[in-house]
Design an enzyme around this catalytic site. Structure first.
Site, PDB file in Angstrom:
ATOM      1  CG  PHE A  34      -1.771   0.578   0.829  1.00 38.84           C
ATOM      2  CD1 PHE A  34      -2.881   1.749   0.622  1.00 38.84           C
ATOM      3  CD2 PHE A  34      -1.325   2.047   2.554  1.00 38.84           C
ATOM      4  CE1 PHE A  34      -3.543   1.928   0.479  1.00 38.84           C
ATOM      5  CE2 PHE A  34      -2.435   3.107   2.014  1.00 38.84           C
ATOM      6  CZ  PHE A  34      -3.936   2.882   1.769  1.00 38.84           C
TER       7      PHE A  34
ATOM      8  CG  HIS B 187     -36.932  34.849 -48.489  1.00 37.26           C
ATOM      9  ND1 HIS B 187     -37.530  35.335 -46.930  1.00 37.26           N
ATOM     10  CD2 HIS B 187     -36.013  34.653 -47.954  1.00 37.26           C
ATOM     11  CE1 HIS B 187     -36.417  35.753 -46.313  1.00 37.26           C
ATOM     12  NE2 HIS B 187     -35.470  35.122 -47.625  1.00 37.26           N
ATOM     13  CD  GLU B 188     -32.904  32.759 -50.266  1.00 35.87           C
ATOM     14  OE1 GLU B 188     -32.382  33.093 -50.885  1.00 35.87           O
ATOM     15  OE2 GLU B 188     -33.238  32.177 -49.509  1.00 35.87           O
TER      16      GLU B 188
ATOM     17  CG  HIS C  24     -32.794  37.624 -50.337  1.00 36.91           C
ATOM     18  ND1 HIS C  24     -33.249  39.001 -49.027  1.00 36.91           N
ATOM     19  CD2 HIS C  24     -33.582  36.518 -49.598  1.00 36.91           C
ATOM     20  CE1 HIS C  24     -33.698  38.177 -48.174  1.00 36.91           C
ATOM     21  NE2 HIS C  24     -33.249  37.312 -48.721  1.00 36.91           N
TER      22      HIS C  24
ATOM     23  CG  ASP D 162     -33.224  37.528 -44.724  1.00 42.98           C
ATOM     24  OD1 ASP D 162     -31.457  36.632 -44.840  1.00 42.98           O
ATOM     25  OD2 ASP D 162     -33.687  37.030 -45.413  1.00 42.98           O
TER      26      ASP D 162
HETATM   27 ZN    ZN Z   1     -33.580  36.069 -47.107  1.00 43.54          ZN
END
Ligand code: ZN
Ligand code: ADP
Ligand code: MG
Length: 610
Positions: free
Chosen positions: A127, A427-428, A431, A503
């Site tokens: 030990f 949406h796209e 943009h 965004d």
């Molecule tokens: Zn967007």
């Protein structure tokens, strides 16, 4: 040490086994014998029934005349005959029996006496020994704690030999470093002439521009030992560790002169002192002081050159940049189009390219890519080609990987419902169409509603040439483009979705920057607020609001004005070109992506004046 322990253990086990076998064989005959008391024995002797007594210590093995065997014990102190006499047995009767005295077995004695004592002792010893071993181990760790973690590369141990030829572009940097190489190769030549070679050279450049690469090339060109360590490796929880590591680094380096010490990411120790932001500040200061004193400590021409790299020179402590320390600075620019082509060439040297590969086009499409990005690009393309079981990398793979690196991997499995697809398409298209209708924007390369990374769809715009400065008109147009998605949703569906939230966040932040940092609003050329750029989280935190509440209100008003005007621009464009918007959206719903050529055919070159 370990084998010794093993041997002791094995010996001990063998010992135990033998001992137990021994004692077993010893006990077997006795087991058959009946145990009787001494007074019973005395009675039997008196009756003359006993034939023989074998005395073994205090144990009496008795053999009766009728052949029976018995066992009895006598007192330890007195002898057998004495004990019998005490029981009143006459000496004649005693003479009648054969008395044998056998020496007590040594082994039995040892087993009986020593083992109960030995066993716990051994266990305790084991030990202790283990504890000691642990402590010694810990100690060595404590001792090596203050040792440098620098990795030493000698010319022989470098596996991949990086030379200046592996570094594309960076002509000025290479020329400057060539001087260092010459010195390391032959220090005497310079010393004789009385020339002073800088002690420290600082490489400054954005991440991935080739700082580490260049440092390795220098060491290799000079073929001297090269100690590479990262600044962050000096920082530990305990004060004093970093400085002791610096001391050790230079002590070791002095044994290997001429040599090169390379400290990568030096800003993690070389931050300006007295900036109490973030923990470990005391420690950093001590480490930096140690570095400064080490650099002052050795003579300029003793053959150690310290090369350091940073991507944040502005946070460095001015003391580091004083003469005699890192007074030579080399700036590594982000690669321009020509440099990108060169880097691509270097990284495709060992790859199989198809004949159609046009690296120039790839260079054109990768503005803002660093050397590391380009190296990554060629590798990704090779992986993709392999996945497709192609024998060569074609232009397609290279092109696709650009998008993958820019936008994250495609997620074709991300299936949109019919309605969602329609919303995403408008949406796209919103943009893209706003982008195409304004004059200060980068051309659209691709529009897609295949989700990539986090985005549900994307419009990929790339500048035609490298840009270093950006104008207010560009920012104003960009705001309108950012709102294009939101406006399209509103116009077409008369309803808004959460799809535009990121965004809006980008647009709001940009608008605020225009007002508070770029001086591009009515509030004039003043910056408002001070920011702390956390290197750790790569985020900006406002640390000081150095303006009044009145100004705060004005800032908010200006931001709102910018966003409102961007909204109106987008709305005007999309209302006027509603038919084109519908057309784009329809194609997107059908085919999910539109490439540049087709896109240009649909939207034309018409710009809208606002
Ligand atoms: Zn967007
Ligand atoms: P830094 O230390 O400036 O962050 P690295 O030197 O680690 O960047 O560059 C990462 C990798 O990018 C290099 O291993 C190398 O493959 C590639 N790389 C960067 N710049 C160049 C360059 N000018 N020429 C060739 N490869 C480069
Ligand atoms: Mg690096």
């Amino acid at each position: 040490m370990k084998s010794l322990f093993k041997n002791i253990l094995i010996a001990f086990i063998i010992f135990l086994v033998i001992a137990s076998i021994f004692s077993l064989t010893q006990e077997i005959p006795n087991n058959k014998a009946e145990k009787i008391s001494f007074s019973q024995l005395a009675e039997q002797i008196n009756d003359g029934r006993v034939k023989r007594v074998l005395i073994k210590g205090n144990k009496l093995n008795i053999e009766l005349k009728n052949g029976r065997k018995e066992v009895a014990y006598k007192e330890v102190e007195s002898s057998f005959t004495q004990s019998l006499k005490n029981y009143g047995i006459s000496p004649e009767k005693i003479k009648e029996i054969e008395i044998d005295i056998k020496e007590e077995s040594n082994l039995n004695f040892w087993l009986g006496v020593v083992i109960p004592f030995l066993l716990p002792t051994i266990i305790i010893l084991i030990f202790f020994w283990m504890m000691l071993k642990g402590a010694r181990h810990g100690q060595t760790q404590v001792f090596s704690f203050g040792k440098t973690r620098a990795r030493l590369f000698t010319p022989e141990t470098q596996k991949e030999k990086v030379t200046f030829d592996d570094v594309a572009n960076l002509k000025e940097a290479k020329e400057e470093l060539q001087e260092i190489v010459e010195f390391l190769k032959d220090p005497k030549k310079f010393i004789k002439l009385g020339a002073k070679i800088p002690k420290g050279v600082l490489l400054i450049g954005a991440p991935g521009t080739g700082k580490t690469l260049l440092a390795r090339a220098v060491a290799n060109e000079a073929s001297v030992p090269f100690f590479a360590v990262s600044g962050s490796e000096f920082i530990e929880l305990f004060v004093g560790v970093g400085s002791s590591r610096i001391r050790d680094l230079f002590r070791t380096a002095k044994k290997h002169t001429p040599c090169l010490v390379f400290i990568d990411e030096i800003e993690s120790i070389g931050r300006q002192r007295g900036h109490g932001i973030g923990g470990g500040y005391e420690e950093r200061e001590q480490t930096l002081n140690q570095l400064l004193s080490e650099m002052d400590g050795f003579e300029p021409n003793n053959g150690i050159i310290v090369l350091a790299a940073t991507n944040q020179p502005s946070v460095l402590d001015p003391a580091l940049l004083r003469p005699g320390r890192f007074d030579r600075r080399i700036i590594l620019d982000e690669p321009d189009i020509k440099a990108r082509e060169e880097i691509l060439k270097i990284h495709t040297r060992n790859k199989k390219l198809a004949k159609n590969v046009n690296l120039k086009e790839i260079a054109e499409r990768t503005p803002g890519f660093t050397g590391a990005d380009l190296a990554n690009l060629t590798n990704e393309a090779a992986l993709l080609a392999a996945k497709r079981n192609k024998k060569q990398i074609t232009q397609d793979e290279l092109r696709e990987c650009i998008e993958k690196i820019l936008l994250g991997p495609e997620r074709k499995s991300h299936i949109l419902s019919k309605k969602e697809k329609e919303i995403a398409a408008y949406h796209e298209a919103g943009h893209a169409l706003v982008n195409a209708s304004l004059s200060h924007t980068d051309p659209v390369h691709k529009v897609s509603i295949i989700s990539r990374g986090k985005a549900a769809g994307y419009t990929l715009k790339l500048p035609e040439e490298d840009k270093h400065l950006r104008t207010k008109s560009e920012f104003i147009d960009e705001l309108a483009v950012l709102l294009g998605g939101y406006v399209a949703e509103e116009l077409v569906f008369n309803e808004l979705t959460t799809g535009a939230s990121s965004d809006l966040e980008i647009a709001s932040n940009l608008a605020r920057k225009l007002v508070t940092q770029y001086g591009m609003s009515k509030l004039g050329p003043i910056t408002y607020g001070r920011f702390y750029h956390s290197q750790f989280l790569d985020q900006e935190y406002a640390i000081e609001k150095n303006y009044s509440e009145k100004v705060a209100t004005q800032i908010d008003e200006e931001v709102k004005k910018l966003i409102d005007s961007a909204y109106n621009t987008a709305k005007k464009i999309l209302t006027r070109r509603r038919r084109t918007l519908n057309k784009l959206a329809k194609i997107l719903i059908e085919k999910e992506t539109i490439e540049r050529k087709e896109f240009m055919k649909i939207v034309g070159r018409r710009k809208i004046k606002i």
